[in-house]
Design a protein around this motif. Sequence first.
Motif, short mmCIF file in Angstrom:
data_model
loop_
_atom_site.label_atom_id
_atom_site.label_comp_id
_atom_site.label_asym_id
_atom_site.label_seq_id
_atom_site.Cartn_x
_atom_site.Cartn_y
_atom_site.Cartn_z
N ASN A 136 0.87 -1.17 0.00
CA ASN A 136 0.00 0.00 0.00
C ASN A 136 0.91 1.23 0.00
O ASN A 136 1.73 1.40 0.90
N TYR A 137 0.77 2.07 -1.00
CA TYR A 137 1.74 3.15 -1.21
C TYR A 137 1.81 4.11 -0.02
O TYR A 137 2.90 4.46 0.45
N ASN A 175 13.14 5.38 -6.82
CA ASN A 175 12.53 4.51 -5.82
C ASN A 175 13.18 3.14 -5.75
O ASN A 175 12.97 2.39 -4.79
#
Length: 418
Positions: A136-137, A175
């Motif tokens: 879940n970001y 990222n």
Amino acid sequence: MAEFKSDFLRTLQERGFIHQISDEAGLDDLFAKETVTAYIGFDPTASSLHAGSLIQIMMLHWMQATGHRPISLMGGGTGMVGDPSFKEESRQLMTVDMIESNIASIKRCFSNYLGYGEGPKDALMINNAEWLRSLNYLEFLRDVGRHFSVNRMLSFDSVKTRLDREQSLSFLEFNYMILQAYDFVELAKRYDCRLQMGGSDQWGNIVNGIDLGHRMGTKQLFALTSPLLTTASGAKMGKSATGAVWLNADLLSAYDFWQYWRNTEDADVSRFLKLYTTLPMDEIARLSALAGSEINEVKKILATEVTAILHGRAAAEQAAETARKTFEEGGLSENLPTIDVPASELEAGIGLLALIVRAGLAASNGEARRHVQGGAVRINDQAVSDERKLIGTGEITADGVIKLSLGKKKHILIRPAA
């Protein structure tokens, strides 16, 4: 140079695998006292790894051989982002289906180096998609992202190189190092994994994972990197004149793989025996002392030993025998690489340059023309100087094939097909 107590670090040191270790004494104590789990990550950017990955695979092999548990981590999740380390531009993004297909294909070669299973020292193959694809970001940003300093990330060589060259670095790629660090923490929690290994270009990413583990409450984690290898003349490992030296047999035959190692430069033979074979060190010392014409016999031993691990002893010895017949006896061996060409095309005649390209001996007609003009091309062991020559049924030998050669070491059999 440190004197290691543990078999694993002592083996890696004497064979030339060690570039940097985050805490030598601490890691040596750990390996001396208990069964250690360690991992190396492999991104599935193609359907096969190539010889450039062998140094990492051999590190995992020696880990298991000295009584520890290796993990080959497949980047099913990180592969969707792409490692920006020292790349001049963004990687092409792959679909989930492409990634899954590549992983299934890559898995085939690993079992030649590692014993997989459920036992405490059996190797594990794990896909980081297990935890990365379901993240879940917002939770990930809050729980993991808050531990990273952008200032520090910008200082890593892999990022700094891109920025210094004023080459674009996307947020997606930025990222990647966070995801790789998170992999280390997840493996520590799920499998008590204490060590990440990789090439020296991965040092910053691995240390990032150690720091994240410290902040997220794991046991002490460790980093170990190997030197980035080039040949004595500066060429990149895993690349040959005709392209990548693939590990999967469907992309590169056992014979061509054997030939790559047989063509090792004299100055690399001793080093490659240590890194890429499992021969005992005293035998390597004996072979390394040979010189002059004997060095060619040592290269054959190197080629056969490296090929035997990947393709099996029988295939390696067959490759050696094929080479002996072809080069020493001037004979024609049925085990040479072969391509099928429709008989109808041979009846009409195929241009020499087009055939050279089709056989994979040149990338373009221009390159093929240069080979012909340089006197490097032979048909059935006869030099060919006419670049406009048509090759057809008249060149088919009594063995039912046409032998196309480039230089002394590259031979392809052209076989008529229905």
